[in-house]
Design an enzyme around this catalytic site. Structure first.
Site, PDB file in Angstrom:
ATOM      1  N   ASP A 145       0.842  -1.206   0.000  1.00 25.75           N
ATOM      2  CA  ASP A 145       0.000   0.000   0.000  1.00 25.75           C
ATOM      3  C   ASP A 145       0.880   1.259   0.000  1.00 25.75           C
ATOM      4  OD1 ASP A 145       0.844  -0.144   2.614  1.00 25.75           O
ATOM      5  OD2 ASP A 145      -1.140   0.068   3.518  1.00 25.75           O
ATOM      6  N   SER A 146       2.192   1.056  -0.039  1.00 27.46           N
ATOM      7  CA  SER A 146       3.119   2.171  -0.267  1.00 27.46           C
ATOM      8  C   SER A 146       2.797   2.850  -1.607  1.00 27.46           C
ATOM      9  CB  SER A 146       4.573   1.674  -0.277  1.00 27.46           C
ATOM     10  OG  SER A 146       4.706   0.565  -1.134  1.00 27.46           O
TER      11      SER A 146
ATOM     12  N   ASP B 114      -1.082  -6.172   0.166  1.00 26.87           N
ATOM     13  CA  ASP B 114      -1.329  -5.442   1.414  1.00 26.87           C
ATOM     14  C   ASP B 114      -2.809  -5.164   1.571  1.00 26.87           C
ATOM     15  OD1 ASP B 114       0.772  -4.890   3.091  1.00 26.87           O
ATOM     16  OD2 ASP B 114       1.402  -3.076   2.040  1.00 26.87           O
TER      17      ASP B 114
ATOM     18  N   LYS C 214      -1.044  -9.274   3.454  1.00 28.64           N
ATOM     19  CA  LYS C 214      -0.216  -8.764   4.566  1.00 28.64           C
ATOM     20  C   LYS C 214      -1.059  -7.797   5.393  1.00 28.64           C
ATOM     21  CE  LYS C 214       3.428  -5.820   3.958  1.00 28.64           C
ATOM     22  NZ  LYS C 214       3.017  -4.611   4.696  1.00 28.64           N
TER      23      LYS C 214
ATOM     24  N   GLU D 215      -0.867  -5.190   8.983  1.00 29.36           N
ATOM     25  CA  GLU D 215       0.033  -4.507   9.923  1.00 29.36           C
ATOM     26  C   GLU D 215      -0.479  -4.662  11.351  1.00 29.36           C
ATOM     27  OE1 GLU D 215       0.723  -0.405   8.944  1.00 29.36           O
ATOM     28  OE2 GLU D 215       1.317  -0.884   6.895  1.00 29.36           O
TER      29      GLU D 215
ATOM     30  N   GLU E  14       9.857  -3.656   9.959  1.00 30.32           N
ATOM     31  CA  GLU E  14      10.129  -2.357   9.328  1.00 30.32           C
ATOM     32  C   GLU E  14      10.833  -1.415  10.306  1.00 30.32           C
ATOM     33  OE1 GLU E  14       7.114  -0.629   6.876  1.00 30.32           O
ATOM     34  OE2 GLU E  14       8.150   1.290   6.777  1.00 30.32           O
TER      35      GLU E  14
HETATM   36  O1  KIV Z   1       3.593  -0.997   1.566  1.00 28.56           O
HETATM   37  C1  KIV Z   1       4.719  -1.499   1.391  1.00 28.56           C
HETATM   38  O2  KIV Z   1       5.339  -1.351   0.339  1.00 28.56           O
HETATM   39  C2  KIV Z   1       5.281  -2.298   2.482  1.00 28.56           C
HETATM   40  C3  KIV Z   1       6.708  -2.699   2.391  1.00 28.56           C
HETATM   41  C4  KIV Z   1       7.609  -1.567   2.330  1.00 28.56           C
HETATM   42  C5  KIV Z   1       7.078  -3.676   3.409  1.00 28.56           C
HETATM   43  O3  KIV Z   1       4.599  -2.578   3.405  1.00 28.56           O
END
Ligand code: KIV
Length: 259
Positions: free
Chosen positions: A42-43, A81, A110, A112, A176
């Site tokens: 989600d970056s 994510d 994934k 958090e 992280e």
């Molecule tokens: O959102 C993302 O790209 C991430 C990674 C940097 C681990 O969570």
């Protein structure tokens, strides 16, 4: 168990796990040749959409980008994510994760967090959904972006969170921006692989945001290494194109149709 996940688990204490993020097909297909795991992170909220935080990323955005990434990923494990506020309780999480899995055909998701999300992780795992954990800096909820593990209490909490995630059934966990000795300790303490970002070489694997690695972002994070400045190369190509169009050197007869 999914063969690709088994492969990742088998790498613990043997060889490093190579991971990168991807947000679209072409880049994903390049990464697929080299990575064990491709993450639709989600970056993308900050990298592609200029959002102030990943909180603004929606399920729809993640699904659309993941569909594109899926077209490029065949070999690697593809993880998506789950965006902020899409897994606030087990029921909501299961509904949204099932939608993501169905629409994107990804291999897992994934989430958090630590202690707070344990019941959610357990529900997903019970439903045979592969889950990747994420501790340390949590971009979806943290207000401050400074590395974790400065104080003993914080370190103990992160160790406990990681242990709880392992017991709940996550197949690996992203660390992280965790202090070097602490990430070493966590990596030695748990049986599942740790994937570091800003968390030293002690982790079982490494992940980076692809745009940071190729010079397509303005990221100045200490943990980023830029391997190529691709924006410079694109800039040169576009400059040449502009000049050729203006000088009438492009298009030529060979680029044109004739009866
Ligand atoms: O959102 C993302 O790209 C991430 C990674 C940097 C681990 O969570």
């Amino acid at each position: 168990m999914n063969k690709k996940i088994k492969k990742i688990l088998n790498k613990k204490n043997r060889s490093k796990i190579v991971c990168l993020t991807a947000y679209s097909k072409k880049i994903a297909s390049i990464l697929d040749k080299h990575c064990d795991l491709v993450l639709v992170g989600d970056s993308l909220g900050s990298v592609l959409y200029n959002y102030k935080s990943t909180k603004e990323v929606t399920l729809e955005i993640m699904i659309n980008h993941s569909k594109s990434v899926r077209l490029g990923v065949q070999r690697s494990l593809m993880i998506v994510d789950m965006p902020y506020n899409t897994y606030r309780n087990p029921r909501e999480a299961l509904r949204n994760v099932k939608l993501v899995m169905k629409e994107t055909k990804c291999d897992g998701v994934k989430l958090e967090g630590g202690k707070k999300i344990i019941s959610i992780v357990k529900t997903l795992v019970k439903n045979r959904i592969p889950v990747m954990g994420h501790v340390g800096i949590l971009p979806q909820t943290d207000k401050k972006f400074s590395f974790k593990g400065k104080k003993q209490k914080e370190s103990e909490r992160i160790i406990k969170d990681t242990k709880l995630l392992e017991e709940a059934g996550v197949f690996c966990v992203v660390l992280e921006c965790i202090e070097t000795k602490l990430s070493k300790k966590i990596t030695e303490k748990i049986k599942i692989p740790t994937i570091g970002i800003g968390s030293s070489a002690h982790c079982d694997g490494q992940v980076l945001v692809i745009d940071d690695l190729i010079g397509m972002s303005e990221s100045k994070f200490k943990f980023v290494k830029r391997y190529i400045d691709i924006s410079k190369i694109i800039n040169g190509a576009v400059k040449k194109y502009k000049s050729e169009v203006q000088k009438k050197q492009f298009p030529r007869a060979k680029h044109s149709f004739k009866n």
